[in-house]
Enzyme design. Sequence first.
Site, PDB file in Angstrom:
ATOM      1  N   GLN A 148     -32.585   1.611  -4.191  1.00 30.22           N
ATOM      2  CA  GLN A 148     -32.064   0.317  -4.621  1.00 30.22           C
ATOM      3  C   GLN A 148     -32.553   0.016  -6.032  1.00 30.22           C
ATOM      4  OE1 GLN A 148     -29.955  -1.794  -3.332  1.00 30.22           O
ATOM      5  NE2 GLN A 148     -29.815  -1.333  -1.156  1.00 30.22           N
ATOM      6  N   CYS A 185     -23.108  -4.254   0.549  1.00 30.65           N
ATOM      7  CA  CYS A 185     -23.020  -4.625  -0.866  1.00 30.65           C
ATOM      8  C   CYS A 185     -21.631  -5.155  -1.191  1.00 30.65           C
ATOM      9  CB  CYS A 185     -23.350  -3.425  -1.752  1.00 30.65           C
ATOM     10  SG  CYS A 185     -22.252  -2.012  -1.511  1.00 30.65           S
TER      11      CYS A 185
END
Length: 472
Positions: free
Chosen positions: A298, A424
């Site tokens: 990430q 996401c």
Amino acid sequence: MKKHLPLLEKVTVCGVAAEGKAIVKHDDRVVFVPFAVPGDVVDIQLTRRKNAYAEGRVVRFHARSPQRATPFCQYYGLCGGCQWQILPYSEQLRYKQQQVVDQLTRIGKVELPDLSPILGSEKTQYYRNKLEFTFSDSRWLTEEDIRSGQAPEERNALGFHIPGRFDKVLDIHRCWLQDEVSNRIRNEARAFALAQGLTFFNLRNPGGLLRNLIIRTATTGEVMLIVVFYEDDEPRRTALLNHLATRFPEITSLLYVLNPKANDTITDREVHLFSGKAFILEQMEDLRFKIGPKSFYQTNSEQAYRLYSVVRDLAGLTGTEHLYDLYTGTGTIANFLARRARRVTGIEYLPEAIEDANANAALNRITNVHFLAGDMKDLLTEGFIETQGRPDVLVTDPPRAGMHEQVIKTILRAAPQRIVYVSCNPATQARDLQLLHPQYRIRKVQPVDMFPHTHHVENVALLERNPTGMEN
């Protein structure tokens, strides 16, 4: 002949779209326009018109919204990033929260609990741990360059692609997204290359020595630099790498790649270690994670910890559960949750990612995880579940496209008690939640902002199985 599109005069911007553009409503049609905020009164030149919507650009401001903030970056509106700099961060969070609500209700059409307030990022600048820059011998000319009426002496650039222009690169001297060491390394690489006459990449007619520069940083202070060369010129390559290694002792992993292909991807290219280690280390609580040049991690490290903490809380593990972690990547979530589960089975498409996942498990002496590589829709079958054991809890963190319908059908047959869905892209998440309904009810929704000044938002949903498999 191309049809002339009208100018909309003195219209008021009324909202923000999921894609980050502002919204104007005119003659029962929604008009999408960039670089405006709700409350602006503007003239808009339409550039495209369809039956249900239109697109345009602001050509004049009559009044600026009290919500409007001053962009902090000199490249705002040019590089294509950080489009929401003109919105105060509190307003960005409000619109992101509303985006999640709108997409889950409009697309998912399922009953929702009250959404938890979005978790904002403590860092709104210098929060990324990875950036990629492009060398180009054809620098994008700004309006200032053009107004000067003189051709610039230097046309080489090291920066970001201009949106929609594969062959033009904006020369970047200061980016506000990554630790300041990133700016110093990039500027020194450019300066050395120019002083030594090293050739920059030509994007239209491929040629030149220098192609890409990738910088990764970690909260541990370690720094990885990957220099991608188009041509194999050992003396010039070594000169640049030696200079950067000497100039920046902060670089703990210095690597290079030879990439003469038509595209920039290095996933299929060999990575060569020049100095230091072949990886950097990231840390979460007492866990350490190896990050290699091709590893996924990430890109907002601090917010990743908050995101995974949300996942851990929602999973409700007691130590007796068999946990499935779908789209496990390099196993970060799987390893993060393993100590609270009896067993963890992680599945990922890329074999290289599974190698990273196993390495991270070994690094942290985690022995109750098992990782497998394969296409999710082909690997996750009824036979797989019978062999590996049925999950009590399932965590899924798919790519932006969401989950394949066959994967969802298999999950429904596996019937875990709880599903924690990390997304996401709330739009595809909403579609998948509808397919999981009515066997599952949504118990909690927690948005998390991973990318300040952009329209992107991460969302976590907790689903619990209906005892009857039917809607209440």
